[in-house]
Write an enzyme that holds these catalytic residues in place. Structure first.
Site, short mmCIF file in Angstrom:
data_model
loop_
_atom_site.label_atom_id
_atom_site.label_comp_id
_atom_site.label_asym_id
_atom_site.label_seq_id
_atom_site.Cartn_x
_atom_site.Cartn_y
_atom_site.Cartn_z
CE LYS A 166 -72.03 -61.12 -23.03
NZ LYS A 166 -71.34 -59.85 -22.93
CE LYS A 200 -67.89 -64.43 -16.61
NZ LYS A 200 -67.38 -63.57 -17.68
CE LYS A 214 -67.26 -56.23 -15.49
NZ LYS A 214 -67.42 -56.59 -16.89
P1 TYM Z 1 -64.68 -57.99 -18.29
O1 TYM Z 1 -65.05 -56.58 -18.00
O2 TYM Z 1 -65.76 -58.94 -18.58
O3 TYM Z 1 -63.85 -58.53 -17.09
C1 TYM Z 1 -62.76 -57.79 -16.56
C2 TYM Z 1 -61.66 -58.74 -16.18
O4 TYM Z 1 -62.10 -59.58 -15.13
C3 TYM Z 1 -61.91 -60.93 -15.50
N1 TYM Z 1 -62.99 -61.75 -14.90
C4 TYM Z 1 -62.79 -62.75 -14.07
N2 TYM Z 1 -61.67 -63.31 -13.57
C5 TYM Z 1 -61.81 -64.34 -12.72
N3 TYM Z 1 -63.00 -64.85 -12.35
C6 TYM Z 1 -64.15 -64.33 -12.82
N4 TYM Z 1 -65.34 -64.82 -12.43
C7 TYM Z 1 -64.08 -63.23 -13.72
N5 TYM Z 1 -65.00 -62.49 -14.37
C8 TYM Z 1 -64.31 -61.59 -15.10
C9 TYM Z 1 -61.98 -60.94 -17.01
O5 TYM Z 1 -61.35 -62.06 -17.56
C10 TYM Z 1 -61.26 -59.65 -17.35
O6 TYM Z 1 -59.85 -59.83 -17.32
N6 TYM Z 1 -63.17 -57.57 -23.01
C11 TYM Z 1 -62.75 -57.42 -21.62
C12 TYM Z 1 -62.22 -56.05 -21.32
C13 TYM Z 1 -61.18 -55.59 -22.27
C14 TYM Z 1 -59.82 -55.97 -22.28
C15 TYM Z 1 -59.25 -55.26 -23.37
C16 TYM Z 1 -59.04 -56.84 -21.50
C17 TYM Z 1 -61.40 -54.70 -23.27
N7 TYM Z 1 -60.23 -54.51 -23.93
C18 TYM Z 1 -57.89 -55.40 -23.69
C19 TYM Z 1 -57.69 -56.97 -21.84
C20 TYM Z 1 -57.14 -56.27 -22.91
C21 TYM Z 1 -63.94 -57.68 -20.71
O7 TYM Z 1 -65.06 -57.48 -21.10
O8 TYM Z 1 -63.59 -58.02 -19.45
#
Ligand code: TYM
Length: 321
Positions: A104, A185, A188
């Site tokens: 990114k 993937k 969102k």
């Molecule tokens: P984020 O918001 O991108 O995604 C949220 C969660 O959804 C999972 N995910 C998926 N799982 C399966 N298939 C997919 N296509 C898919 N797209 C997204 C992500 O792996 C995630 O678990 N940085 C993180 C948020 C975060 C976080 C944390 C997570 C902030 N602090 C501390 C764990 C612990 C994020 O942006 O996830």
């Protein structure tokens, strides 16, 4: 064993977010939050961020995430406070290796500095609560690994302070793919009307149509084979995740793509429709949501303050003796 996870309100929630993460937020003693500070690492619209934050918190509650465990990250200032301390223990080299940063931002002068330091904030989220389990999708594994490295290094250099989180255990559907482009993937951040992205709050008929139109492969055999049949493999994995089945075994019961898609649509809607009903019910009482989030905030603040204080002291900051 404490579980913790967050979801960034950077676009409307998808089936991938639910299957890979949200539905695994089940620990009544856990900490699950809307990671709104993480949604500002790229250009953002403040009003949309506020709306999505509220929508995400409500969806988490609607999905059955235990009451009292849900909060909004920015309501709990210990996260940003510890993040700075962890930035002071992390290296440019390791942060430059993060795939998300490379994809990114790397090299572009207008990249926000927070995109680069974001994994330190994520490490702070995890380490503040002594979380051992971090249910996330596969795209976050590298960040959890870095949180481990940061914890180990901090403990070595400043004294035993943090619990080292475990690596994410392989679960079903940790990488749900885009229905229109099954080698990518489901994300969102794609356009709201992207045909390959199933949004948790889209009308059921739209979701069914999207699944029936999912890209498949040129022959007609239903087989779990990621390299040669990514579209069918993705559908089988979604079905398996929604029905607690085994994708390889499930493949054997289908002779046509059409029948598989029908069952995938039924299974996905069986997961999503109750969630949508509960979401609609919750939104009729905004005061109740407010109270639940205030409770989650207070509990998170109380649970995280001692570790922040310990880290502050360990690093030799004023007022720490
Ligand atoms: P984020 O918001 O991108 O995604 C949220 C969660 O959804 C999972 N995910 C998926 N799982 C399966 N298939 C997919 N296509 C898919 N797209 C997204 C992500 O792996 C995630 O678990 N940085 C993180 C948020 C975060 C976080 C944390 C997570 C902030 N602090 C501390 C764990 C612990 C994020 O942006 O996830």
């Amino acid at each position: 064993m404490t579980s913790l996870s967050g979801i960034t309100p950077s676009g409307r929630l998808t089936l991938g977010n639910h299957l890979g993460a949200l539905r695994r937020f089940t620990d009544p003693d856990g900490f699950y939050f809307v990671a709104n500070l993480h949604a500002m690492t790229t250009r953002h619209d403040p009003r949309r961020l506020a709306t999505l934050t509220r929508e995400f918190a409500t969806l988490m509650l609607a999905a059955g995430v235990p009451e009292g465990t849900v909060f909004v990250q920015s309501d709990v200032p210990t996260h940003a406070q510890l993040a700075y301390l962890l930035e002071c223990t992390s290296y440019v080299g390791e942060l430059s290796r993060m795939i998300q940063y490379k994809e990114k931002g790397n090299g572009r002068p207008m990249t926000r500095a927070s995109l680069f330091t974001y994994p330190c904030l994520m490490a702070a989220d995890i380490l503040l609560y002594g979380a051992e389990r971090v249910p996330v999708g596969g795209d976050q594994d590298q960040h959890v690994e870095l949180a481990r490295d940061i914890a180990i290094r901090f403990n070595r250099e400043y004294g035993e302070t943090f619990v080292v989180p475990q690596l994410n255990k392989a679960a079903l559907a940790t990488r749900v793919k885009d229905l229109a482009n099954p080698t990518a993937k489901m994300s969102k951040s794609d356009a709201d009307d992207a045909v390959g992205t199933i949004r948790l709050l889209d009308p059921p008929d739209v979701i069914r149509r999207q699944i029936m139109r999912a890209v498949t492969d040129s022959d007609t055999e239903v087989r779990h084979d990621e390299a040669n049949k990514p579209g069918i493999t993705n559908l089988l994995e979604i079905l398996a995740a929604c029905t607690d089945g085994d994708p390889v075994e499930l493949a054997k019961s289908y002779a046509s793509y059409g029948a598989l898609k029908q069952d995938v649509a039924d299974a996905v809607l069986a997961v999503i429709e109750p969630l949508q009903k509960e979401y609609a019910r919750l939104t009729t009482d905004p005061g109740a949501i407010e109270n639940l989030l205030a409770h989650g905030r207070d509990r998170a603040l109380e649970a995280s303050a001692p570790r922040l204080q310990a880290a502050t002291r360990a690093m030799g900051l004023a007022g720490s003796t």
